[in-house]
Design a protein around this motif. Structure first.
Motif, mmCIF file in Angstrom:
data_model
loop_
_atom_site.group_PDB
_atom_site.id
_atom_site.type_symbol
_atom_site.label_atom_id
_atom_site.label_comp_id
_atom_site.label_asym_id
_atom_site.label_seq_id
_atom_site.Cartn_x
_atom_site.Cartn_y
_atom_site.Cartn_z
ATOM 1 N N GLY A 413 45.224 32.978 36.341
ATOM 2 C CA GLY A 413 44.485 34.195 36.017
ATOM 3 C C GLY A 413 43.725 34.027 34.705
ATOM 4 O O GLY A 413 42.523 34.311 34.617
ATOM 5 N N LYS A 414 44.432 33.556 33.716
ATOM 6 C CA LYS A 414 43.832 33.401 32.394
ATOM 7 C C LYS A 414 42.697 32.370 32.436
ATOM 8 O O LYS A 414 41.597 32.609 31.922
ATOM 9 N N ARG A 417 39.689 33.736 34.383
ATOM 10 C CA ARG A 417 38.880 34.701 33.623
ATOM 11 C C ARG A 417 38.049 33.992 32.549
ATOM 12 O O ARG A 417 36.891 34.325 32.322
ATOM 13 N N MET A 420 35.181 32.336 34.225
ATOM 14 C CA MET A 420 34.178 33.339 34.615
ATOM 15 C C MET A 420 33.333 33.781 33.424
ATOM 16 O O MET A 420 32.143 34.052 33.558
ATOM 17 N N GLU A 439 27.784 42.352 42.225
ATOM 18 C CA GLU A 439 28.160 41.689 40.981
ATOM 19 C C GLU A 439 29.666 41.445 40.980
ATOM 20 O O GLU A 439 30.425 42.204 41.582
ATOM 21 N N MET A 440 30.080 40.397 40.289
ATOM 22 C CA MET A 440 31.506 40.144 40.100
ATOM 23 C C MET A 440 32.047 41.109 39.045
ATOM 24 O O MET A 440 31.301 41.529 38.168
ATOM 25 N N PRO A 441 33.341 41.459 39.139
ATOM 26 C CA PRO A 441 33.894 42.297 38.064
ATOM 27 C C PRO A 441 33.864 41.530 36.739
ATOM 28 O O PRO A 441 33.976 40.301 36.720
ATOM 29 N N ALA A 442 33.709 42.274 35.641
ATOM 30 C CA ALA A 442 33.659 41.633 34.322
ATOM 31 C C ALA A 442 35.068 41.198 33.920
ATOM 32 O O ALA A 442 35.976 42.026 33.899
ATOM 33 N N PRO A 444 38.088 40.600 31.682
ATOM 34 C CA PRO A 444 38.521 40.959 30.337
ATOM 35 C C PRO A 444 39.236 39.787 29.673
ATOM 36 O O PRO A 444 39.750 38.901 30.351
#
Lengths: 458, 245
Positions: A413-414, A417, A420, A439-442, A444
């Motif tokens: 996950g980390k 992200r 990305m 669009e892909m989610p931003a 965090p």
């Protein structure tokens, strides 16, 4: 049946390319769904009727052998010849034999999804025999050499302009005249000739009554009656699940069928056939074609309760936006997606995935088939049997591996992200179907878990 | 009341603010909430794609994390429904059963268990409610247009307690948005078309926000809204119920 080689997703994508037409298709069928709602809301006992219908069908399917034999005995006593067909080829051969024995040239046929399932038109055509479909929608798609795209509204994928062009080509109507009245009148004159000439009428069966040995055919155009009353031979074709025990049960089904299908209180013609008129021959062909196999699958036997109202088509948000032909089978829509893998698992492995499992289909079903649950169960069967795309399989295996390991999940996950954020083009490209139109989610910096440890766990 | 906070994997990774709002909301109402640190995913993505057999270890991990709670609460109707219907653990069948019977979607928990009657929340905006299918039809969070049953809506009941919020419903009040798990990828064209149509229906009400109980649906709608440069935003219902704007 359609000869399309495209999967549901591919054919749907083609269909949606014409967005105004897709919107029109969606809105037209939604209008029918709303008519169904109004009709259902008009009956305080609606949910009770559904429950009764469901229970009658459950009971019938549990005692089907007895009811079929009772039906055969009573039909024979009425002077109807009963035939049994194990599959589509058998069904077509029985009809061909009757045609040959009687030296028949002119055949009319009213709507029967079973004959579509068995490929009767193509079979007879290959033998040099033409049948004329007499349901208006069916006649339109027959002229166009297409399959019906909906079991109740076979030509719902076509607009008035399409029908006008088709009739201009085949019936020499005025070019560009889209007036429904004019076009219907042209079809009426054309079909009237066919009815008068016909020597053999083929119809479907909506309900066969074990107690009486008779059967009921429902149409809005009266075309089944016109055919059956004029011809010297009447052949009725039915899947064996059309059986109900007693005539009194018709009171439940006839109230549900038309309301669920089109929002009408009852079909314009609900014609009861019990015996041939004098000088006429009447045959009934009872077809299995995989139904006994489905009856034996505990998870899917419920699908045989279907009375072919198509309410599940009209409510299905996927069907409304992909069109019936994208299902590449005689019976499209949600119910078709649970019936067709039984007939051919390999060819129809895509269909149970053509759904978001929203559950609206199960809610509208007048006989309470758990359609969306069966779609879920078919997916499990199809994967277990190996009818699944390798990429999908590898992807989901990888996903399952990661998600079963908390440490690995957190790392992935980390890392994901971070990638990305730093290299958005790795996902924001045309290889990613999500990104094509979304669009892909931003991503965090911090996951919820990170936040929780920082803020809640000191 | 010992509550296990279940934050679905994609919310954990992409929408931490929804997890925070859910946690704060439950704490406001006096729940003793803890977040088991080794949780991952409910297993739905595999199961709905036909690979239920592959989600066994996921199930096991879920049971190991969430045993011993009075209730398990998560801000996602879809994941909760999956757990209710499919969570099994051969080694701990009793604990799996307890979880199946005590796992709640957030709005369901607030209405049915905590019986919330007022909220200190304010969200002065025009908001459209998206009923997510699994919550609505699967968990019965609200009545359904197909069924002839009395009308009710748990999310709407809660949103009506929020100060300043003007709620609107689309004409097709409970049509699917087209997300559908892996459907959104394998049936990309239909999925996006369904999402566009949902947005168009909400847009006729001039909404500023689209809300709902499932981040998955909202993520899909958000992706389309952003691509098309729309000003309409998506927000999870927990964020609204927890807001003090």
């Amino acid at each position: 049946m359609s000869t399309s080689k495209l999967s549901h997703a591919e054919a749907a994508e083609q269909f949606i390319k014409d967005e105004p037409r897709t919107d029109w298709h969606d809105e037209t069928l939604w209008f029918v769904r709303q008519k169904r709602d109004k009709a259902a809301h008009g009956l305080p006992e609606w949910e009770k009727l559904r429950e009764w219908a469901s229970q009658i069908k459950d009971h019938t399917l549990s005692n089907l052998d007895n009811y079929l034999l009772e039906f055969e005995r009573n039909a024979n006593a009425n002077g109807i010849t009963v035939h049994w067909a194990t599959d589509g080829a058998d069904h077509n051969r029985i009809i061909f034999d009757i045609i040959q024995q009687n030296n028949i040239q002119k055949i009319v046929k009213s709507k029967s999804m079973l004959t579509e399932e068995c490929g009767l038109n193509e079979f007879l055509h290959a033998k040099g025999i033409e049948t004329v479909d007499t349901d208006l929608g069916e006649r339109i798609v027959q002229f166009r050499n297409e399959a019906p795209s909906h079991i109740v509204l076979p030509a719902i994928h076509l607009k008035k302009q399409d029908v006008s062009d088709t009739f201009h080509e085949h019936l020499h109507t005025e070019k560009g005249n889209n007036d429904p009245q004019y076009l219907t009148e042209a079809a009426r004159q054309h079909l009237r000739e066919k009815f008068i000439e016909s020597e053999l009428a083929i119809t479907g069966v909506n309900f066969a009554v074990a107690e009486t040995g008779g059967f009921v055919v429902c149409t809005n155009e009266g075309n089944a009656d016109m055919g059956a009353h004029a011809a010297k031979i009447h052949i009725a074709c039915m899947g064996f699940e059309k059986m109900i025990p007693k005539a009194e049960h018709l009171s439940v089904f006839l109230r549900l069928l038309a309301r669920s299908a089109t929002g009408q209180p009852i079909t314009t013609y609900s014609s009861h056939f019990h015996k041939p008129r004098e000088g006429q021959e009447m045959h009934i062909i009872i077809v299995d074609n995989g139904r006994s196999r489905q009856l034996g699958r505990a998870d899917f036997r419920n699908s045989l309760k279907c009375i072919r109202c198509a309410a599940c088509f009209n409510t299905c948000p996927v069907y409304r936006r992909s069109g019936g032909h994208s299902y590449h089978t005689a019976v499209a829509g949600p119910i078709g997606s649970i019936l067709n893998p039984n007939i051919d698992m390999r060819a129809n492995a895509d269909l149970p995935f053509a759904s978001t499992l929203c559950g609206s289909c199960s809610n509208v079903c007048p006989v309470k088939i758990d359609i969306h649950d069966q779609l879920w169960k078919w997916r499990q069967v199809l994967v277990a049997e190996g009818y699944v795309d390798t990429t999908k399989k590898i992807g989901l295996q990888g996903m399952a591996f990661v998600l079963a390991r908390p440490g690995l999940y957190r790392f992935a996950g980390k890392a994901g992200r971070a990638v990305m954020r730093m290299f958005p083009w790795l996902l924001n490209n045309k290889l990613n179907p999500w990104y094509k139109q979304r669009e892909m989610p931003a991503p965090p910096k911090e996951s919820f878990r990170d936040w929780y440890i920082k803020n809640k766990q000191q | 009341m010992k509550v296990g906070l279940f934050i679905p994997c994609y919310i954990d990774q992409f929408y931490p603010q929804v997890g925070i709002a859910t946690l704060q909301l439950l704490e406001k109402f006096g729940c003793n909430v803890s977040f088991p640190l080794n949780q991952t995913c409910c297993g739905q993505p595999m199961a709905n794609s036909g690979f239920a057999a592959l989600s066994k270890n996921c199930d096991k991990n879920f049971v190991a994390n969430f045993r011993g709670f009075d209730y398990i609460v998560g801000p996602s109707g879809s994941c909760v429904l999956h757990l209710k219907e499919h969570l099994h653990d051969e080694q701990h069948p009793g604990e799996a059963e307890h979880i199946r019977k005590h796992v709640y979607e957030l709005t369901e928990f607030l209405v049915d268990i905590l019986k919330i009657e007022k909220l200190e929340a304010s969200f002065p905006h025009k908001v459209g409610l998206h009923n997510s299918c699994h919550g609505q039809r699967g968990l019965h969070l609200s009545s359904m247009s197909e069924r002839m049953l009395p009308a009710f809506s748990k999310p709407q009941q809660l949103l009506s307690m929020v100060k300043g919020l003007e709620l609107t419903l689309p004409v097709r009040s409970d049509e699917c948005c087209g997300f559908g798990g892996t459907f959104c990828v394998f049936e990309e064209a239909v999925s996006v078309k369904m999402g566009k149509d949902r947005i168009a229906d909400h847009a006729t009400n001039n909404v500023e926000y689209i809300t709902g109980g499932d981040v998955s649906c909202l993520m899909h709608l958000e992706g389309i809204l952003k691509r098309n440069g729309s000003k309409v935003k998506t927000v999870h219902i927990a964020e609204i119920l927890n807001s003090n704007a």
